[in-house]
Write a protein that holds these residues in place. Structure first.
Motif, short mmCIF file in Angstrom:
data_model
loop_
_atom_site.label_atom_id
_atom_site.label_comp_id
_atom_site.label_asym_id
_atom_site.label_seq_id
_atom_site.Cartn_x
_atom_site.Cartn_y
_atom_site.Cartn_z
N MET A 32 0.84 -1.21 0.00
CA MET A 32 0.00 0.00 0.00
C MET A 32 0.87 1.25 0.00
SD MET A 32 -3.00 -0.66 2.76
CE MET A 32 -3.59 -2.30 3.08
N ILE A 33 1.93 1.22 0.80
CA ILE A 33 2.82 2.40 0.89
C ILE A 33 3.48 2.66 -0.46
CG2 ILE A 33 4.88 3.36 2.03
CD1 ILE A 33 2.42 3.16 3.88
N SER A 34 3.89 1.59 -1.13
CA SER A 34 4.53 1.75 -2.45
C SER A 34 3.58 2.46 -3.41
CB SER A 34 4.91 0.39 -3.04
OG SER A 34 5.86 -0.25 -2.24
N TRP A 35 2.31 2.07 -3.36
CA TRP A 35 1.31 2.71 -4.22
C TRP A 35 1.13 4.19 -3.84
CZ3 TRP A 35 -4.60 2.32 -3.29
CH2 TRP A 35 -5.28 3.04 -4.28
N LEU A 36 0.98 4.44 -2.54
CA LEU A 36 0.74 5.81 -2.09
C LEU A 36 1.94 6.71 -2.39
CD1 LEU A 36 -1.12 4.99 1.23
CD2 LEU A 36 -2.12 6.01 -0.83
N MET A 37 3.13 6.15 -2.30
CA MET A 37 4.33 6.95 -2.62
C MET A 37 4.30 7.35 -4.09
SD MET A 37 7.35 5.06 -0.47
CE MET A 37 8.62 6.26 -0.41
N LYS A 38 3.82 6.44 -4.92
CA LYS A 38 3.72 6.73 -6.34
C LYS A 38 2.74 7.90 -6.57
CE LYS A 38 4.47 4.84 -10.58
NZ LYS A 38 5.76 4.59 -11.16
N SER A 39 1.60 7.85 -5.87
CA SER A 39 0.61 8.92 -6.05
C SER A 39 1.14 10.25 -5.52
CB SER A 39 -0.71 8.56 -5.37
OG SER A 39 -0.56 8.56 -3.97
N LYS A 40 1.95 10.17 -4.46
CA LYS A 40 2.51 11.39 -3.88
C LYS A 40 3.55 12.01 -4.82
CE LYS A 40 4.76 12.98 0.32
NZ LYS A 40 5.64 12.59 1.42
N ASP A 41 4.22 11.15 -5.59
CA ASP A 41 5.29 11.62 -6.47
C ASP A 41 4.78 12.32 -7.73
OD1 ASP A 41 7.16 10.73 -4.77
OD2 ASP A 41 7.61 8.88 -5.84
N VAL A 42 3.48 12.14 -7.99
CA VAL A 42 2.94 12.75 -9.21
C VAL A 42 3.03 14.28 -9.08
CG1 VAL A 42 0.85 13.06 -10.58
CG2 VAL A 42 1.38 10.84 -9.61
N GLN A 43 3.37 14.93 -10.18
CA GLN A 43 3.50 16.39 -10.17
C GLN A 43 2.22 17.05 -9.68
OE1 GLN A 43 4.57 17.19 -14.24
NE2 GLN A 43 6.70 17.54 -13.67
N ALA A 46 9.11 0.32 1.46
CA ALA A 46 8.51 0.46 0.14
C ALA A 46 9.57 0.54 -0.97
CB ALA A 46 7.63 1.71 0.09
N VAL A 47 10.78 0.90 -0.59
CA VAL A 47 11.84 0.94 -1.61
C VAL A 47 12.91 -0.12 -1.37
CG1 VAL A 47 11.52 3.38 -2.17
CG2 VAL A 47 13.04 2.76 -0.30
N SER A 48 12.62 -1.03 -0.42
CA SER A 48 13.59 -2.08 -0.12
C SER A 48 13.18 -3.37 -0.83
CB SER A 48 13.62 -2.32 1.40
OG SER A 48 14.17 -3.57 1.69
N PRO A 49 14.03 -3.89 -1.69
CA PRO A 49 13.65 -5.08 -2.45
C PRO A 49 13.79 -6.38 -1.67
CG PRO A 49 15.84 -4.37 -3.10
CD PRO A 49 15.37 -3.40 -2.06
N ASP A 50 14.54 -6.40 -0.56
CA ASP A 50 14.90 -7.69 0.04
C ASP A 50 13.93 -8.21 1.09
OD1 ASP A 50 15.39 -6.05 2.17
OD2 ASP A 50 17.54 -6.43 2.28
N GLY A 51 12.93 -7.40 1.48
CA GLY A 51 11.95 -7.89 2.46
C GLY A 51 12.48 -8.01 3.87
N LYS A 52 13.68 -7.46 4.14
CA LYS A 52 14.24 -7.56 5.49
C LYS A 52 14.13 -6.21 6.20
CE LYS A 52 17.48 -11.17 4.16
NZ LYS A 52 18.89 -11.55 3.95
N SER A 53 12.95 -5.62 6.14
CA SER A 53 12.80 -4.26 6.62
C SER A 53 12.49 -4.19 8.11
CB SER A 53 11.65 -3.59 5.87
OG SER A 53 10.45 -4.26 6.17
N THR A 54 12.14 -5.32 8.74
CA THR A 54 11.64 -5.36 10.11
C THR A 54 10.40 -4.48 10.30
OG1 THR A 54 13.16 -3.66 10.98
CG2 THR A 54 13.84 -5.95 11.19
N LEU A 55 9.65 -4.26 9.22
CA LEU A 55 8.40 -3.50 9.34
C LEU A 55 7.44 -4.21 10.29
CD1 LEU A 55 6.53 -1.17 8.46
CD2 LEU A 55 5.85 -2.54 6.49
N GLY A 56 7.43 -5.53 10.25
CA GLY A 56 6.55 -6.30 11.13
C GLY A 56 6.84 -6.05 12.60
N LEU A 57 8.11 -5.99 12.95
CA LEU A 57 8.48 -5.73 14.36
C LEU A 57 8.11 -4.29 14.74
CD1 LEU A 57 11.99 -7.43 14.73
CD2 LEU A 57 9.79 -8.22 15.60
N ALA A 58 8.35 -3.35 13.84
CA ALA A 58 7.98 -1.96 14.11
C ALA A 58 6.47 -1.85 14.30
CB ALA A 58 8.44 -1.06 12.97
N ARG A 59 5.73 -2.63 13.52
CA ARG A 59 4.27 -2.62 13.62
C ARG A 59 3.81 -3.14 14.98
NH1 ARG A 59 0.00 -6.16 9.93
NH2 ARG A 59 -1.71 -4.69 10.12
#
Lengths: 133, 164
Positions: free
Chosen positions: A84-95, B117-130
């Motif tokens: 979801m964040i990846s999508w929202l970042m994309k929408s935020k990046d739009v001019q 969201a910009v990390s390709p490897d899935g090792k973000s520890t987002l789950g722990l932060a959540r």
């Protein structure tokens, strides 16, 4: 078929359906209904391309609002949040002027929605709003 | 030490993704009976789901373990997930944890959302932060001889979203 010509997506226990939104202020808008459970291993492969397809179509059609109905999405894992964040970042990046708002329809009876969405809204205050509950 | 709790679950399973939702559903039912509060039960099941997803992703051997203990008066739920991991994954985890614990829970969670969201490897520890933010959990780790134990201590009374 909706005006974006996007078919529904069923992936594992999750369902994503696009409809034209005819209600109230969003007569020119679009409604995305996401339901079921997002708990697959990599939603960035299973779901993100679909969301980015919607993103491109919204920009192409100059649609300014998409309502996203999560009220029957019972679970989402952190990989789903990442998507979801990846999508929202994309929408935020739009001019500026060409972007769109995302109006979230949530269900206060579902625990994750109560705790996760306020954080997402805080991260994207200019993009994300909540529909009245 | 853990057996002082009279309400507990101990479960050992092979690291297979398909078991995770089954375990989550079981924990949700177990906690609904224990706490008599469906929303809290669902949140604890979410925490369990995030921890065992990590165990399945990073375990390099069979036999991840899940232990849940309910303390007296049902005020703290202690979730412990243990798995074996490679030294590289342990090093990555320790680096992520240092970053995670270096900021308040909400700040760390928001930063993880953006970074993941910009990390390709899935090792973000987002789950722990959540878990740390949404469940107000205290996270502890114990790493010994290639075994990684992550403990989330979740208070059942301090619930909800901070309005910071």
């Amino acid at each position: 078929m909706n005006k974006l010509n996007i078919e529904p997506l069923q992936v594992e226990k999750a369902s994503l359906v696009i409809r034209d939104n005819k209600e109230g202020e969003n007569e020119d808008g679009i409604l995305l209904i996401i339901s079921g459970e997002i708990d697959m291993r990599d939603p960035s492969v299973a779901i993100l391309p679909y969301l980015l397809n919607i993103h491109d179509a919204l920009i192409a059609h100059e649609i300014k609002t998409i309502s996203v109905d999560f009220s029957n999405l019972n679970y989402v894992n952190s990989s789903g949040i990442k998507t979801m964040i990846s999508w929202l970042m994309k929408s935020k990046d739009v001019q500026s002027g060409k972007g769109y708002k995302v109006k979230i329809i949530r269900n206060g009876d579902i625990a994750w929605q109560e705790s996760t969405f306020p954080v997402i809204q805080k991260l994207f205050p200019d993009v994300v709003t909540f529909a009245e509950e | 030490m853990q057996k002082e709790s009279k309400i507990y679950v101990e479960l050992k399973f092979g690291p297979k993704w398909t078991y995770i939702s089954t375990v989550r559903t079981f924990v949700e039912d177990f906690m609904t009976i224990t706490l008599e509060d469906k929303k809290k039960a669902t949140s604890i099941a979410m925490a369990v789901n995030e921890l065992i997803e990590n165990a399945v992703k990073f375990s390099d051997l069979e036999g991840s373990e899940l232990n849940i203990y309910v303390t007296k008066e049902r005020k703290i739920i202690k979730v412990i997930v243990t798995n074996h991991a490679s030294q590289q994954d342990i090093d990555d985890l320790q680096k992520c944890l240092r970053e995670l614990f270096g900021s308040p829970p909400l700040d760390a969670y928001m930063k993880r959302m953006k970074d993941s969201a910009v990390s390709p490897d899935g090792k973000s520890t987002l789950g722990l932060a959540r878990i740390r933010y949404e469940c107000k959990a205290e996270i502890h780790t114990n790493i010994e001889n290639g075994m990684v134990s992550i403990t989330a201590e979740i208070p059942t009374e301090k619930w909800g979203v901070d309005h910071e």
